[in-house]
Write an enzyme that holds these catalytic residues in place. Sequence first.
Site, PDB file in Angstrom:
ATOM      1  CE  LYS A 182      64.269 -27.451 130.233  1.00  0.00           C
ATOM      2  NZ  LYS A 182      63.781 -28.727 130.845  1.00  0.00           N
ATOM      3  CB  SER A 235      73.065 -33.683 137.292  1.00  0.00           C
ATOM      4  OG  SER A 235      72.697 -33.621 135.933  1.00  0.00           O
ATOM      5  CB  CYS A 290      71.342 -29.840 145.600  1.00  0.00           C
ATOM      6  SG  CYS A 290      70.780 -28.257 146.173  1.00  0.00           S
TER       7      CYS A 290
END
Length: 508
Positions: A182, A235, A290
Site C-alpha cells: 500500500k 510519520s 527521514c
Amino acid sequence: MNAPETVTSLRTVEHFIHGRDFRIAAPRRAEVYDPNTGNVQAQVALASATEIDRAVQSAVDAQPAWAALNPQRRARVLFTFKQHIERDMDALAAQLSAEHGKVHADARGDIQRGLEVIEFVCGIPHLLKGEYTQGAGSGIDVYSMRQPLGVVAGVTPFNFPAMIPLWMMGPALAAGNAFILKPSERDPSTANRLAELLIEAGLPPGVMNVVHGDKDCVETLLRHPLIKAVSFVGSSDIAQSVYQQAAATGKRVQAMGGAKNHGIVMPDADLDQAVADIVGAAFGSAGERCMALPVVVPVGDATAVQLRERLVHAIKALKVGVSTDPAAHFGPVVTAAHKARIENYIRIGVEEGAELVLDGRGFALRGHERGFFLGPSLFDHVKPAMRTYQEEIFGPVLQIVRAQSLEEALQLASRHPYGNGVAIFTRDGDAAREFADRVEVGMVGINVPIPVPVAYHSFGGWKRSGFGDLNQYGMDGVRFFTRAKIVTQRWPRGGPVADQSFVIPTLR
Ligand code: NAD
C-alpha cells in the site's frame, strides 16, 4: 495559491492485483499532483474492503506455490527484476520525480538504494540457512529453519516511492511470502511499475499485489485476518497507531516513524567539508527525508560563528528548480498542503523567538509560480523547548541549536523524542567513539551526514522513530518476514525401550 487548473482527461492509477490493473465501478479516488506546476496530473483509486479482499485472496492463492519453489529459483526471479530495474532506471526515475518532485539524480538514488536490497536478497538461499547441532543429546540432533509467514503487507510513505517498497518487498518475496504493498497515495505510480517489472521478471501473478488508498485502506489491511505481518514506514503518530492496531490483532508488526536528526559539529571538524555535508543533507530532496539533517549543533561559540557564516554562504548558492532541471539542487515539496505546513512551522519559529536568518517563504520559480516550491530557510538560536525543535518539519529548513560542550550536544540528541539518525563531525577519534557509544539514536554517522546503513546491515531508529523490535532490510528484514522453526530429532536404533519419564528432559 490559486486553485489548480481543471484537467479534463486524467490518467488513473489503478490497483495492481493478480498481475494486472484492477478496477471496480465508481471507486473513491484521490488526486495526484504535479508538484512542479501545481496541477492535478492523475487520479488514484482508493481501495475499499472489496478490492483489499480481492488482493488478499489472490495472494493467499499464489503464495504456497511461490514458497514451494526452491530459494535459488526465487532468487533468479529477483535477479531478473534487478536487471529490469537497471534497464529502466531512467524511465522509473522520471516517473518517480514527476509525482514526488525530487530532482532526477536524487530519484535515481532513491531507486538505487532500494535496488541494493534486491541485490542482497538474491543471496536468499544462504540467508535462509538454519543452524544444526549434531549430538545435542545421546542420538539427538537439533536443527532450525526459517519459513515464510504467508501473506504480508507493507505500507509506505511518499518520500521514497521506490526505496522503501523495495526494502520491504525484497526480503518478503525472497523468503517465500506473498506481498501486498500500500504505497503513498501522493505518488503511487512507481509502485505499480515495480509490480509490473516483477511480473515481467517471472514472478507468478498474485505473489505481489498493489492496493492504493488512505487511512481506511490501511485500517482494513490491519484488521484483515489473512495478513500475517505488517511493515510500516511513515510519520510517528501513525506508526504508533499502526503498531498498536496490528499488534492487537496478533500480527507481527514493525513501524518506522519520523525523525529530527542532529549534526554535531566539533571545534576540530573540517568545517568546509562539514558545511558541504550538512547543506546537502539538510536541503537534498527539499528536506523530505527521514535521514535529512535538519538540526545542526555547533559546539562552542567560535564554531557557531564560523559555521553560521559558511552555512549562509553555501545556502545562498543553492538552486531550487523543477525536478527535471539537472542544475537544481532540490525541487518542489510534494503537495500544497505540505508546503503550507512547512511555512506554518517557519512562522511559529519566528514567534517562538528563533532568529530567521534566511527565509525561504515567498519563493517563486519563474514560469512555475503555482508549483509547490520553497526556498531554503535557516534559523539560528533555536532552543530545545521550542515546538519547531521538538517536532519534525520535513522541509528545506535548517535549525542551528548552539551547545557549549560535546556532552551538551550529546544530551540534546539523546533527549530528543526522535532517535532515527545523528552525525558527528570531528577529527577526534576518542570523542567520536564515545559519542557513538553513548548517544541514544539508532543510526550514527561519524563524518558521514546521512548514515543510512548499507543493504547488508539494517535500518531502524530508536524512541519515536521506530516501534517494534526488528529493523528494515539486512538480516532483520529476513527475520521479520520469516519465522523460525526448531526441530529436535532422534531416530530409533532398536534396543531396549527407554523408561517413561515425567521429568522435563535435561542434558546429562
Ligand atoms: P504518513 O504517515 O502521512 O503516511 C505514511 C503511510 O501511511 C501512507 O501510505 C499513508 O497513506 C498511510 N496513512 C496516512 N494516514 C494514515 C492513518 N491515519 N492510518 C494509517 N495509515 C495512514 O507519512 P508521509 O507523509 O507519507 O511520509 C513522511 C513521514 O515518513 C515523515 O514523518 C518521515 O520522517 C517518515 N519516514 C520515516 C522513515 C523511517 O524509516 N523512519 C523513512 C521515510 C519516511
